[in-house]
Design a protein around this motif. Structure first.
Motif, PDB file in Angstrom:
ATOM      1  N   LEU A   1       0.834  -1.197   0.000  1.00  0.00           N
ATOM      2  CA  LEU A   1       0.000   0.000   0.000  1.00  0.00           C
ATOM      3  C   LEU A   1       0.871   1.249   0.000  1.00  0.00           C
ATOM      4  N   GLN A   2       0.405   2.238  -0.738  1.00  0.00           N
ATOM      5  CA  GLN A   2       0.987   3.564  -0.641  1.00  0.00           C
ATOM      6  C   GLN A   2       0.366   4.277   0.568  1.00  0.00           C
ATOM      7  N   ALA A   3       1.007   5.339   0.986  1.00  0.00           N
ATOM      8  CA  ALA A   3       0.467   6.104   2.112  1.00  0.00           C
ATOM      9  C   ALA A   3      -0.936   6.601   1.784  1.00  0.00           C
ATOM     10  N   HIS A   4      -1.848   6.459   2.723  1.00  0.00           N
ATOM     11  CA  HIS A   4      -3.248   6.896   2.649  1.00  0.00           C
ATOM     12  C   HIS A   4      -4.123   5.997   1.772  1.00  0.00           C
ATOM     13  N   GLU A   5      -3.564   4.943   1.190  1.00  0.00           N
ATOM     14  CA  GLU A   5      -4.410   4.004   0.466  1.00  0.00           C
ATOM     15  C   GLU A   5      -5.181   3.154   1.468  1.00  0.00           C
ATOM     16  N   ARG A   6      -6.358   2.682   1.023  1.00  0.00           N
ATOM     17  CA  ARG A   6      -7.253   1.957   1.931  1.00  0.00           C
ATOM     18  C   ARG A   6      -7.303   0.474   1.583  1.00  0.00           C
ATOM     19  N   LEU A   7      -7.408  -0.328   2.635  1.00  0.00           N
ATOM     20  CA  LEU A   7      -7.587  -1.767   2.492  1.00  0.00           C
ATOM     21  C   LEU A   7      -8.773  -2.195   3.348  1.00  0.00           C
ATOM     22  N   ASP A   8      -9.726  -2.881   2.718  1.00  0.00           N
ATOM     23  CA  ASP A   8     -10.893  -3.420   3.429  1.00  0.00           C
ATOM     24  C   ASP A   8     -10.873  -4.937   3.288  1.00  0.00           C
ATOM     25  N   LEU A   9     -11.165  -5.629   4.388  1.00  0.00           N
ATOM     26  CA  LEU A   9     -11.116  -7.086   4.394  1.00  0.00           C
ATOM     27  C   LEU A   9     -12.235  -7.634   5.270  1.00  0.00           C
ATOM     28  N   SER A  10     -12.864  -8.687   4.803  1.00  0.00           N
ATOM     29  CA  SER A  10     -13.868  -9.396   5.603  1.00  0.00           C
ATOM     30  C   SER A  10     -13.651 -10.891   5.428  1.00  0.00           C
ATOM     31  N   TYR A  11     -13.939 -11.646   6.485  1.00  0.00           N
ATOM     32  CA  TYR A  11     -13.761 -13.098   6.407  1.00  0.00           C
ATOM     33  C   TYR A  11     -14.881 -13.812   7.143  1.00  0.00           C
ATOM     34  N   GLU A  12     -15.055 -15.081   6.810  1.00  0.00           N
ATOM     35  CA  GLU A  12     -16.096 -15.931   7.390  1.00  0.00           C
ATOM     36  C   GLU A  12     -15.593 -17.363   7.441  1.00  0.00           C
ATOM     37  N   VAL A  13     -15.619 -17.974   8.620  1.00  0.00           N
ATOM     38  CA  VAL A  13     -15.230 -19.379   8.757  1.00  0.00           C
ATOM     39  C   VAL A  13     -16.428 -20.243   8.372  1.00  0.00           C
ATOM     40  N   ALA A  14     -16.254 -21.100   7.375  1.00  0.00           N
ATOM     41  CA  ALA A  14     -17.367 -21.892   6.846  1.00  0.00           C
ATOM     42  C   ALA A  14     -17.465 -23.274   7.475  1.00  0.00           C
ATOM     43  N   GLU A  15     -16.320 -23.896   7.760  1.00  0.00           N
ATOM     44  CA  GLU A  15     -16.340 -25.275   8.260  1.00  0.00           C
ATOM     45  C   GLU A  15     -15.196 -25.485   9.237  1.00  0.00           C
ATOM     46  N   GLY A  16     -15.422 -26.428  10.163  1.00  0.00           N
ATOM     47  CA  GLY A  16     -14.342 -26.888  11.018  1.00  0.00           C
ATOM     48  C   GLY A  16     -14.437 -26.459  12.458  1.00  0.00           C
ATOM     49  N   GLY A  17     -14.339 -27.426  13.357  1.00  0.00           N
ATOM     50  CA  GLY A  17     -14.284 -27.134  14.786  1.00  0.00           C
ATOM     51  C   GLY A  17     -15.446 -26.294  15.266  1.00  0.00           C
ATOM     52  N   SER A  18     -15.109 -25.271  16.048  1.00  0.00           N
ATOM     53  CA  SER A  18     -16.114 -24.334  16.573  1.00  0.00           C
ATOM     54  C   SER A  18     -16.288 -23.120  15.670  1.00  0.00           C
ATOM     55  N   LEU A  19     -15.836 -23.229  14.438  1.00  0.00           N
ATOM     56  CA  LEU A  19     -15.919 -22.141  13.456  1.00  0.00           C
ATOM     57  C   LEU A  19     -15.214 -20.885  13.964  1.00  0.00           C
ATOM     58  N   ASP A  20     -14.056 -21.082  14.584  1.00  0.00           N
ATOM     59  CA  ASP A  20     -13.301 -19.948  15.107  1.00  0.00           C
ATOM     60  C   ASP A  20     -11.924 -19.911  14.458  1.00  0.00           C
ATOM     61  N   ILE A  21     -11.389 -18.697  14.352  1.00  0.00           N
ATOM     62  CA  ILE A  21     -10.077 -18.495  13.743  1.00  0.00           C
ATOM     63  C   ILE A  21      -9.445 -17.253  14.357  1.00  0.00           C
ATOM     64  N   ASP A  22      -8.125 -17.200  14.402  1.00  0.00           N
ATOM     65  CA  ASP A  22      -7.414 -16.004  14.859  1.00  0.00           C
ATOM     66  C   ASP A  22      -6.987 -15.189  13.635  1.00  0.00           C
ATOM     67  N   PHE A  23      -7.091 -13.873  13.763  1.00  0.00           N
ATOM     68  CA  PHE A  23      -6.749 -12.985  12.650  1.00  0.00           C
ATOM     69  C   PHE A  23      -5.894 -11.841  13.169  1.00  0.00           C
ATOM     70  N   VAL A  24      -4.849 -11.480  12.412  1.00  0.00           N
ATOM     71  CA  VAL A  24      -4.004 -10.349  12.774  1.00  0.00           C
ATOM     72  C   VAL A  24      -3.484  -9.700  11.499  1.00  0.00           C
ATOM     73  N   ILE A  25      -3.327  -8.376  11.528  1.00  0.00           N
ATOM     74  CA  ILE A  25      -2.729  -7.658  10.408  1.00  0.00           C
ATOM     75  C   ILE A  25      -1.591  -6.797  10.940  1.00  0.00           C
ATOM     76  N   TYR A  26      -0.447  -6.838  10.228  1.00  0.00           N
ATOM     77  CA  TYR A  26       0.769  -6.156  10.665  1.00  0.00           C
ATOM     78  C   TYR A  26       1.098  -4.997   9.723  1.00  0.00           C
ATOM     79  N   SER A  27       1.633  -3.927  10.298  1.00  0.00           N
ATOM     80  CA  SER A  27       2.128  -2.792   9.521  1.00  0.00           C
ATOM     81  C   SER A  27       3.509  -3.143   8.965  1.00  0.00           C
TER      82      SER A  27
END
Length: 215
Positions: A44-70
């Protein structure tokens, strides 16, 4: 002249529909095994935008860990054990931003999830909309309309794919719940029949023994 404009608009729409499957389709599906993590990069360039969405479809308790780093490896956002989430931010500095999905908390369950990313590729949609009023060349104007329509179609497809994955997960949860209720009802019915049989047998023997003593 109006008929030519109408034909050009229809042609633009047809071209966009034809190009849409080839264009960048930003919805992805991945599978994470036990103790596994999967990371992706976005420059990304400075001031550019990033949008993200996720959904766990199958497996276990349908839980997941998510992290985003600079770019300096500092966590900007993290979630633990969530089934779905939506996140967006504007880049403070230029560089490579890394977002990771982790199933490290699970020792045996495999997780399947879908995620949708809208990055800098969508920025030209707004720019084209602002510029099109100042364009005098009909060819450039038509090209601008085509790109705007293409972006709209892509956004609709991304949202549809995300909602489809979410609906599939909820349907699977409902089916699983209905199956468990059915099995539990059968167990209760069998237990009730067993208790009734035991009570009848016990009472019959009890009265037989009392009758024998009286005789």
């Amino acid at each position: 002249m109006k008929s030519l404009s109408l034909i050009a608009a229809v042609a633009a729409l047809l071209v966009c529909v034809a190009v849409a499957p080839v264009a960048a389709f930003n919805t992805f599906t991945i599978t994470l095994g036990p103790r596994q993590e999967n990371c992706f990069n976005e420059h990304l360039q400075a001031h550019e935008r990033l949008d993200l969405s996720y959904e766990v479809a199958e497996g276990g308790s349908l839980d997941i860990d998510f992290v985003i780093y600079s770019p300096n490896s500092r966590p900007l956002y993290n979630l633990n054990g969530e089934s779905f989430a939506t996140f967006g931010f504007n880049a403070e500095v230029e560089g490579t931003y890394v977002y990771c999905f982790s199933n490290k908390m699970s020792a045996s369950s495999e997780k399947k999830l879908s995620f949708t990313v809208h990055g800098p590729d969508e920025k030209w949609k707004i720019e084209e909309k602002e510029m099109k009023e100042s364009i005098d060349d009909p060819t450039d104007n038509l090209q601008s309309e085509m790109r705007i329509l293409d972006s709209g179609i892509k956004a609709i497809r991304d949202e549809h794919a995300f909602l489809t994955a979410r609906e599939r997960r909820h349907r699977a949860t409902a089916d699983s719940t209905n199956t468990r209720v059915l099995y539990w009802s059968l167990v209760q019915a069998l237990a009730l029949i067993g208790v009734c049989f035991f009570q009848i047998t016990y009472l019959k023997r009890f009265f037989e023994m009392r009758g024998g003593r009286l005789v």
